[in-house]
Design an enzyme around this catalytic site. Structure first.
Site, PDB file in Angstrom:
ATOM      1  N   HIS A   1      41.390  45.189  37.331  1.00  0.00           N
ATOM      2  CA  HIS A   1      41.624  45.888  36.074  1.00  0.00           C
ATOM      3  C   HIS A   1      42.319  47.196  36.467  1.00  0.00           C
ATOM      4  O   HIS A   1      42.144  47.680  37.590  1.00  0.00           O
ATOM      5  CB  HIS A   1      40.312  46.177  35.344  1.00  0.00           C
ATOM      6  CG  HIS A   1      39.730  44.936  34.721  1.00  0.00           C
ATOM      7  ND1 HIS A   1      38.493  44.447  35.046  1.00  0.00           N
ATOM      8  CD2 HIS A   1      40.252  44.088  33.814  1.00  0.00           C
ATOM      9  CE1 HIS A   1      38.267  43.348  34.358  1.00  0.00           C
ATOM     10  NE2 HIS A   1      39.321  43.100  33.598  1.00  0.00           N
TER      11      HIS A   1
ATOM     12  N   ASP B   1      39.998  49.632  37.924  1.00  0.00           N
ATOM     13  CA  ASP B   1      39.457  49.290  39.253  1.00  0.00           C
ATOM     14  C   ASP B   1      40.379  49.892  40.307  1.00  0.00           C
ATOM     15  O   ASP B   1      39.931  50.323  41.369  1.00  0.00           O
ATOM     16  CB  ASP B   1      39.452  47.768  39.503  1.00  0.00           C
ATOM     17  CG  ASP B   1      38.543  46.995  38.566  1.00  0.00           C
ATOM     18  OD1 ASP B   1      37.450  47.496  38.266  1.00  0.00           O
ATOM     19  OD2 ASP B   1      38.930  45.882  38.154  1.00  0.00           O
TER      20      ASP B   1
ATOM     21  N   GLU C   1      45.270  35.461  28.875  1.00  0.00           N
ATOM     22  CA  GLU C   1      44.010  34.753  29.171  1.00  0.00           C
ATOM     23  C   GLU C   1      43.228  34.589  27.865  1.00  0.00           C
ATOM     24  O   GLU C   1      42.553  35.518  27.417  1.00  0.00           O
ATOM     25  CB  GLU C   1      43.176  35.566  30.177  1.00  0.00           C
ATOM     26  CG  GLU C   1      41.827  34.938  30.475  1.00  0.00           C
ATOM     27  CD  GLU C   1      40.941  35.765  31.418  1.00  0.00           C
ATOM     28  OE1 GLU C   1      41.429  36.740  32.021  1.00  0.00           O
ATOM     29  OE2 GLU C   1      39.763  35.425  31.550  1.00  0.00           O
TER      30      GLU C   1
ATOM     31  N   GLU D   1      40.744  30.255  31.883  1.00  0.00           N
ATOM     32  CA  GLU D   1      39.391  30.456  32.428  1.00  0.00           C
ATOM     33  C   GLU D   1      38.522  29.290  31.974  1.00  0.00           C
ATOM     34  O   GLU D   1      38.429  28.987  30.782  1.00  0.00           O
ATOM     35  CB  GLU D   1      38.777  31.785  31.972  1.00  0.00           C
ATOM     36  CG  GLU D   1      37.313  31.856  32.426  1.00  0.00           C
ATOM     37  CD  GLU D   1      36.666  33.218  32.418  1.00  0.00           C
ATOM     38  OE1 GLU D   1      37.349  34.218  32.702  1.00  0.00           O
ATOM     39  OE2 GLU D   1      35.452  33.261  32.139  1.00  0.00           O
TER      40      GLU D   1
ATOM     41  N   HIS E   1      35.956  30.016  29.194  1.00  0.00           N
ATOM     42  CA  HIS E   1      36.581  30.291  27.896  1.00  0.00           C
ATOM     43  C   HIS E   1      36.998  28.990  27.218  1.00  0.00           C
ATOM     44  O   HIS E   1      36.852  28.839  26.004  1.00  0.00           O
ATOM     45  CB  HIS E   1      37.798  31.200  28.065  1.00  0.00           C
ATOM     46  CG  HIS E   1      37.471  32.564  28.622  1.00  0.00           C
ATOM     47  ND1 HIS E   1      38.438  33.521  28.834  1.00  0.00           N
ATOM     48  CD2 HIS E   1      36.300  33.131  29.001  1.00  0.00           C
ATOM     49  CE1 HIS E   1      37.869  34.629  29.324  1.00  0.00           C
ATOM     50  NE2 HIS E   1      36.575  34.399  29.441  1.00  0.00           N
TER      51      HIS E   1
ATOM     52  N   ASP F   1      29.296  34.018  27.434  1.00  0.00           N
ATOM     53  CA  ASP F   1      30.197  33.712  28.560  1.00  0.00           C
ATOM     54  C   ASP F   1      29.409  33.903  29.863  1.00  0.00           C
ATOM     55  O   ASP F   1      29.100  35.027  30.246  1.00  0.00           O
ATOM     56  CB  ASP F   1      31.375  34.693  28.476  1.00  0.00           C
ATOM     57  CG  ASP F   1      32.452  34.430  29.503  1.00  0.00           C
ATOM     58  OD1 ASP F   1      32.365  33.433  30.237  1.00  0.00           O
ATOM     59  OD2 ASP F   1      33.390  35.247  29.579  1.00  0.00           O
TER      60      ASP F   1
ATOM     61  N   ASP G   1      30.025  32.821  33.167  1.00  0.00           N
ATOM     62  CA  ASP G   1      30.696  33.053  34.462  1.00  0.00           C
ATOM     63  C   ASP G   1      29.859  32.525  35.631  1.00  0.00           C
ATOM     64  O   ASP G   1      29.708  33.194  36.663  1.00  0.00           O
ATOM     65  CB  ASP G   1      31.004  34.552  34.668  1.00  0.00           C
ATOM     66  CG  ASP G   1      32.038  35.079  33.669  1.00  0.00           C
ATOM     67  OD1 ASP G   1      32.804  34.264  33.113  1.00  0.00           O
ATOM     68  OD2 ASP G   1      32.083  36.300  33.455  1.00  0.00           O
TER      69      ASP G   1
ATOM     70  N   ASP H   1      36.355  33.894  38.426  1.00  0.00           N
ATOM     71  CA  ASP H   1      35.743  34.946  37.596  1.00  0.00           C
ATOM     72  C   ASP H   1      34.274  34.562  37.458  1.00  0.00           C
ATOM     73  O   ASP H   1      33.870  33.971  36.457  1.00  0.00           O
ATOM     74  CB  ASP H   1      36.457  35.056  36.243  1.00  0.00           C
ATOM     75  CG  ASP H   1      36.123  36.370  35.534  1.00  0.00           C
ATOM     76  OD1 ASP H   1      35.322  37.150  36.088  1.00  0.00           O
ATOM     77  OD2 ASP H   1      36.659  36.614  34.437  1.00  0.00           O
TER      78      ASP H   1
HETATM   79  C1  XUL Z   1      36.360  38.347  29.968  1.00  0.00           C
HETATM   80  C2  XUL Z   1      37.136  38.046  31.143  1.00  0.00           C
HETATM   81  C3  XUL Z   1      37.844  39.211  31.775  1.00  0.00           C
HETATM   82  C4  XUL Z   1      39.250  38.931  32.129  1.00  0.00           C
HETATM   83  C5  XUL Z   1      40.027  40.068  32.730  1.00  0.00           C
HETATM   84  O1  XUL Z   1      35.628  37.304  29.493  1.00  0.00           O
HETATM   85  O2  XUL Z   1      37.172  36.926  31.589  1.00  0.00           O
HETATM   86  O3  XUL Z   1      37.154  39.580  32.938  1.00  0.00           O
HETATM   87  O4  XUL Z   1      39.261  37.884  33.057  1.00  0.00           O
HETATM   88  O5  XUL Z   1      40.221  41.108  31.876  1.00  0.00           O
HETATM   89 MN    MN Z   2      38.339  35.922  33.102  1.00  0.00          MN
END
Ligand code: XUL
Ligand code: MN
Length: 344
Positions: free
Chosen positions: A50, A53, A175, A211, A214, A249, A251, A283
């Site tokens: 980001h 970051d 994304e 992702e 997602h 979400d 992850d 992620d």
């Molecule tokens: C949010 C997500 C974020 C993006 C980057 O759900 O996945 O971390 O990948 O901004």
């Molecule tokens: Mn992501």
């Protein structure tokens, strides 16, 4: 371990303190320097950033200061033998973007979002990457009637055209995510993301990032989302992880919830030579219960599961598979895949 030509990345946020919406952090923060050292130790090649970051508190810094901090970071990456895969603007935390950034009803919020994205593009270029990722965190509604969803698409296209003109050497990958933090997000799927890119003035510099979690939250198959991106030659990055049903979400580490679904993602990526197109990004988050000394294992586990599945994909008996397909004997195909996955 054999890496089959693949390169791997994750973001510094994937080594986390374990906060969730109902509770505080449960692990001490890991200094960035220590995270950087983890990349090579765990077998990774690239860092996803980001913007903050890379340059903390960038809203308080001048363009010259941002540029010089980003350049200093680039030489630390060089020293560590790492590259930046992409930079993404973090547009969802400032109070001004409470109701959206590029699609906010407030023109001041929209201007802040564009100014901040210019800084993100500057940072990406100083870090030596030509890719920016956009996750449209707050572009959507909690209350459907609160915004004009047709105008929102126009505002997104205007914002993208502005970014494409500001940084002519940069590519942008959208994304998509269907919800969270918003109830309804404007660009919920890869189909929407591809279509949005095609509406800009420079569609050849617009791509997508899939992702896994997602796609599942959108009720879609992540492998098919990847396939759609690949068919348009737009799949420029991935965020592999896993997700147990339609919840927040999660992850989760790649392949740990549904191995067959993970296999199908690796199958499409490997068959279409993703290793020549991009970096395999993760992620993934460590489970909140985990102590600091084991809260890196989700990264190496995800990487290893990916590589184990590449081996399973490449050793698949394609003739036997084709014979099942030709005979339309999908029951036998089902069995063949399971036997192969279980190495029986
Ligand atoms: C949010 C997500 C974020 C993006 C980057 O759900 O996945 O971390 O990948 O901004
Ligand atoms: Mn992501």
């Amino acid at each position: 371990m054999e890496k089959y030509g693949y390169k791997f990345s994750f973001g510094p946020w994937n080594i986390s303190e374990g906060a969730d919406p109902f509770g505080p952090t449960v692990r001490p923060p890991v200094p960035f320097e220590q995270k950087l050292a983890a990349y090579q130790r765990l077998g990774f090649d690239a860092v996803q950033f980001h913007d903050d970051d890379a340059v903390p508190n960038l809203d308080d810094k001048s363009p010259a200061q941002i540029e010089s901090e980003a350049r200093a970071l680039k030489s630390r990456l060089d020293d560590a033998g790492l590259v930046a895969e992409f930079v993404a603007p973090r547009l969802w935390e400032d109070p001004i973007t409470v109701d959206g950034a590029y699609t906010s009803n407030d023109p001041q919020a929209r201007q802040y979002a564009l100014d901040r994205t210019h800084k993100t593009l500057d940072i990406a270029q100083a870090l030596g990457t030509d890719l920016m990722v956009l996750w449209f965190a707050r572009e959507g509604t909690y209350l459907r009637e609160a915004k004009d969803a047709v105008r929102a698409v126009d505002l997104l296209v205007e914002a993208l055209d502005d970014m494409l003109a500001y940084a002519p050497g940069m590519r942008i990958a959208v994304e998509p995510k269907p919800n969270e933090p918003m109830d309804q997000s404007y660009i919920p799927t890869i189909g929407h993301a591809v279509a949005l890119g095609l509406k800009t003035r420079v569609p050849e510099r617009m791509g997508v990032l899939v992702e896994t979690a997602h796609a599942i939250l959108a009720g879609l198959d992540p492998a098919d989302e990847m396939a759609f991106g690949l068919a348009y030659d737009k799949l420029w990055s991935v965020h592999l992880n896993d997700q147990n049903g339609l919840k927040f979400d999660q992850d989760r580490a790649f392949g740990m919830v549904n191995l067959r679904r993970a296999f199908d993602q690796v199958l499409v990526l490997d068959d279409y030579r993703f290793y020549e197109r991009g970096i395999v990004g993760l992620d993934v988050k460590a489970l909140r219960t985990q102590a600091p000394d084991v809260a890196e294992k989700h990264l190496v586990n995800s990487l290893d599961v990916f590589l184990w599945l590449v081996e399973r994909v490449r050793s698949l008996d394609r003739d036997a598979m084709q014979a099942c397909i030709d005979a339309r004997d999908y029951e036998e195909l089902d069995r063949l895949i399971m036997q192969h996955l279980l190495a029986l």
